[in-house]
Structures are given as structure tokens and as C-alpha cells.
Write a protein that holds these residues in place. Structure first.
Motif, PDB file in Angstrom:
ATOM      1  N   LEU A 191      53.760  71.072  50.624  1.00 23.07           N
ATOM      2  CA  LEU A 191      54.106  69.851  51.343  1.00 23.07           C
ATOM      3  C   LEU A 191      55.613  69.696  51.472  1.00 23.07           C
ATOM      4  O   LEU A 191      56.374  70.180  50.646  1.00 23.07           O
ATOM      5  N   ASN A 192      56.010  68.960  52.511  1.00 22.52           N
ATOM      6  CA  ASN A 192      57.409  68.634  52.682  1.00 22.52           C
ATOM      7  C   ASN A 192      57.734  67.466  51.759  1.00 22.52           C
ATOM      8  O   ASN A 192      57.785  66.316  52.167  1.00 22.52           O
ATOM      9  N   THR A 193      57.955  67.772  50.507  1.00 21.95           N
ATOM     10  CA  THR A 193      58.093  66.725  49.501  1.00 21.95           C
ATOM     11  C   THR A 193      59.417  65.973  49.606  1.00 21.95           C
ATOM     12  O   THR A 193      59.621  64.990  48.902  1.00 21.95           O
ATOM     13  N   GLY A 194      60.319  66.417  50.458  1.00 21.00           N
ATOM     14  CA  GLY A 194      61.556  65.677  50.673  1.00 21.00           C
ATOM     15  C   GLY A 194      61.298  64.304  51.261  1.00 21.00           C
ATOM     16  O   GLY A 194      62.140  63.405  51.167  1.00 21.00           O
TER      17      GLY A 194
ATOM     18  N   GLN B   1      64.542  73.913  42.616  1.00 18.87           N
ATOM     19  CA  GLN B   1      65.392  75.017  43.083  1.00 18.87           C
ATOM     20  C   GLN B   1      65.644  74.927  44.590  1.00 18.87           C
ATOM     21  O   GLN B   1      65.486  75.916  45.312  1.00 18.87           O
ATOM     22  N   CYS B   2      66.006  73.752  45.046  1.00 15.98           N
ATOM     23  CA  CYS B   2      66.212  73.612  46.493  1.00 15.98           C
ATOM     24  C   CYS B   2      67.689  73.642  46.874  1.00 15.98           C
ATOM     25  O   CYS B   2      68.040  73.288  47.992  1.00 15.98           O
ATOM     26  N   ILE B   3      68.560  74.090  45.948  1.00 15.33           N
ATOM     27  CA  ILE B   3      69.970  74.286  46.293  1.00 15.33           C
ATOM     28  C   ILE B   3      70.212  75.778  46.429  1.00 15.33           C
ATOM     29  O   ILE B   3      69.822  76.565  45.574  1.00 15.33           O
ATOM     30  N   SER B   4      70.832  76.144  47.513  1.00 16.61           N
ATOM     31  CA  SER B   4      71.143  77.560  47.744  1.00 16.61           C
ATOM     32  C   SER B   4      72.619  77.675  48.139  1.00 16.61           C
ATOM     33  O   SER B   4      73.301  76.670  48.344  1.00 16.61           O
ATOM     34  N   ILE B   5      73.100  78.877  48.221  1.00 17.07           N
ATOM     35  CA  ILE B   5      74.504  79.084  48.581  1.00 17.07           C
ATOM     36  C   ILE B   5      74.573  79.930  49.845  1.00 17.07           C
ATOM     37  O   ILE B   5      73.820  80.903  50.007  1.00 17.07           O
ATOM     38  N   LYS B   6      75.441  79.501  50.750  1.00 21.28           N
ATOM     39  CA  LYS B   6      75.630  80.238  51.997  1.00 21.28           C
ATOM     40  C   LYS B   6      77.099  80.153  52.387  1.00 21.28           C
ATOM     41  O   LYS B   6      77.655  79.042  52.454  1.00 21.28           O
ATOM     42  N   ASP B   7      77.681  81.283  52.621  1.00 18.77           N
ATOM     43  CA  ASP B   7      79.091  81.342  53.029  1.00 18.77           C
ATOM     44  C   ASP B   7      79.979  80.520  52.078  1.00 18.77           C
ATOM     45  O   ASP B   7      80.835  79.734  52.521  1.00 18.77           O
ATOM     46  N   ASP B   8      79.755  80.682  50.791  1.00 18.07           N
ATOM     47  CA  ASP B   8      80.533  80.024  49.736  1.00 18.07           C
ATOM     48  C   ASP B   8      80.299  78.517  49.628  1.00 18.07           C
ATOM     49  O   ASP B   8      80.990  77.838  48.867  1.00 18.07           O
TER      50      ASP B   8
ATOM     51  N   ILE C 111      71.815  71.947  50.228  1.00 20.49           N
ATOM     52  CA  ILE C 111      70.616  71.338  49.657  1.00 20.49           C
ATOM     53  C   ILE C 111      69.528  71.306  50.725  1.00 20.49           C
ATOM     54  O   ILE C 111      69.740  70.800  51.825  1.00 20.49           O
ATOM     55  N   ASN C 112      68.382  71.875  50.399  1.00 18.77           N
ATOM     56  CA  ASN C 112      67.251  71.852  51.321  1.00 18.77           C
ATOM     57  C   ASN C 112      66.586  70.483  51.199  1.00 18.77           C
ATOM     58  O   ASN C 112      65.843  70.208  50.257  1.00 18.77           O
ATOM     59  N   LEU C 113      66.875  69.616  52.162  1.00 22.59           N
ATOM     60  CA  LEU C 113      66.375  68.243  52.097  1.00 22.59           C
ATOM     61  C   LEU C 113      64.877  68.160  52.357  1.00 22.59           C
ATOM     62  O   LEU C 113      64.258  67.128  52.126  1.00 22.59           O
ATOM     63  N   GLY C 114      64.302  69.225  52.820  1.00 26.15           N
ATOM     64  CA  GLY C 114      62.852  69.250  52.997  1.00 26.15           C
ATOM     65  C   GLY C 114      62.124  69.240  51.667  1.00 26.15           C
ATOM     66  O   GLY C 114      60.948  68.868  51.599  1.00 26.15           O
ATOM     67  N   PHE C 115      62.830  69.661  50.607  1.00 30.69           N
ATOM     68  CA  PHE C 115      62.201  69.736  49.291  1.00 30.69           C
ATOM     69  C   PHE C 115      62.921  68.935  48.229  1.00 30.69           C
ATOM     70  O   PHE C 115      62.367  68.677  47.164  1.00 30.69           O
ATOM     71  N   CYS C 116      64.164  68.560  48.473  1.00 30.55           N
ATOM     72  CA  CYS C 116      64.908  67.767  47.483  1.00 30.55           C
ATOM     73  C   CYS C 116      64.168  66.459  47.217  1.00 30.55           C
ATOM     74  O   CYS C 116      63.808  65.748  48.147  1.00 30.55           O
ATOM     75  N   LYS C 117      63.951  66.148  45.945  1.00 25.10           N
ATOM     76  CA  LYS C 117      63.212  64.939  45.573  1.00 25.10           C
ATOM     77  C   LYS C 117      64.141  63.759  45.324  1.00 25.10           C
ATOM     78  O   LYS C 117      63.686  62.657  45.017  1.00 25.10           O
ATOM     79  N   GLY C 118      65.450  64.025  45.334  1.00 28.03           N
ATOM     80  CA  GLY C 118      66.400  62.937  45.085  1.00 28.03           C
ATOM     81  C   GLY C 118      66.472  62.510  43.635  1.00 28.03           C
ATOM     82  O   GLY C 118      66.835  61.381  43.323  1.00 28.03           O
ATOM     83  N   CYS C 119      66.146  63.416  42.737  1.00 26.01           N
ATOM     84  CA  CYS C 119      66.094  63.059  41.309  1.00 26.01           C
ATOM     85  C   CYS C 119      67.482  62.795  40.728  1.00 26.01           C
ATOM     86  O   CYS C 119      67.618  62.083  39.734  1.00 26.01           O
TER      87      CYS C 119
END
Ligand code: SF4
Ligand code: SF4
Length: 102
Positions: free
Chosen positions: A27-30, A57-64, A68-76
Motif C-alpha cells: 500500500l501507499n502508506t504515505g 527505509q524510505c530515504i535514499s541517496i541520489k547525486d549526493d 525521502i520517498n513520500l509514498g512510504f514515509c509515515k511521518g514518524c
């Protein structure tokens, strides 16, 4: 019936210690989030601690930059709490209501 090992982790952003057999992970728990983490890249030192502590684990790194993938971030808010530079601010999700307008 159990899933084969290679089928277990159904979404690339979910942690290895998440329950990959749980349908909730599809599910899109964001959508549940009431607070949104915002990273200040001017302050961030790139330590990666936020990425390590984020439960889904919805934080990733791209180009330094840390994203945050807001589709999955729960806002905790754990990422903001753990960030040693206080580079992450938790903001009210309602402040982004205009994002939903078509
Ligand atoms: S924990 Fe803070 S300083 Fe470290 S990468 Fe994340 S946002 Fe940047
Ligand atoms: S608020 Fe929680 S779920 Fe969202 S990025 Fe931070 S630690 Fe992860």
C-alpha cells in the motif's frame, strides 16, 4: 504458502527486517502521514544516519542528496530526531494541501 526467497521483498525501499510477506507493504502508506520531513541540504553533512534509522527505509541517496520517498514515509519523525545536524524539519502535512489540487 510462503514466498520464494527472491520474491520476499516486494518493494525496494522496505527494509530487510520488514515483514515482506505482509500485504500492507504493497500500500501507499504515505497517505497516512500527518507530518512531512523536509531536509535542509545546506545543513546536511551527508552522514546517512537518517537513512539508517528510518524504519521503512524510505530515504535514499541520489547525486549526493538524500531523498525521502513520500509514498512510504509515515511521518514518524525518527529521521529528524536522529539527525545530528538537525537538518530535518517535520512540517505539517496540511501545509502541502495545494499539492493535491489538479
Ligand atoms: S542524518 Fe541529517 S545530516 Fe545526516 S544525512 Fe541525514 S539529513 Fe543529512
Ligand atoms: S519521518 Fe519516519 S518514515 Fe519518514 S523518512 Fe523520517 S524516519 Fe522515515
Amino acid at each position: 504458502m510462503g514466498l520464494k526467497k527472491e520474491e520476499k521483498y516486494i518493494y525496494k525501499y522496505e527494509a530487510c527486517w520488514s515483514d515482506g510477506n505482509n500485504p500492507l507493504l504493497c500500500l501507499n502508506t504515505g497517505d497516512w502521514r500527518t507530518s512531512r520531513p523536509v531536509i535542509n541540504n545546506e545543513i546536511c553533512n551527508g552522514c546517512g544516519i537518517c537513512m539508517t534509522f528510518c524504519p521503512p527505509q524510505c530515504i535514499s541517496i541520489k547525486d549526493d542528496y538524500f531523498l525521502i520517498n513520500l509514498g512510504f514515509c509515515k511521518g514518524c519523525g525518527i529521521c529528524a530526531k536522529e539527525c545530528p545536524k538537525k537538518a530535518i524539519t517535520m512540517t505539517q502535512e496540511g501545509d502541502y494541501a495545494d499539492d493535491c489540487k489538479i
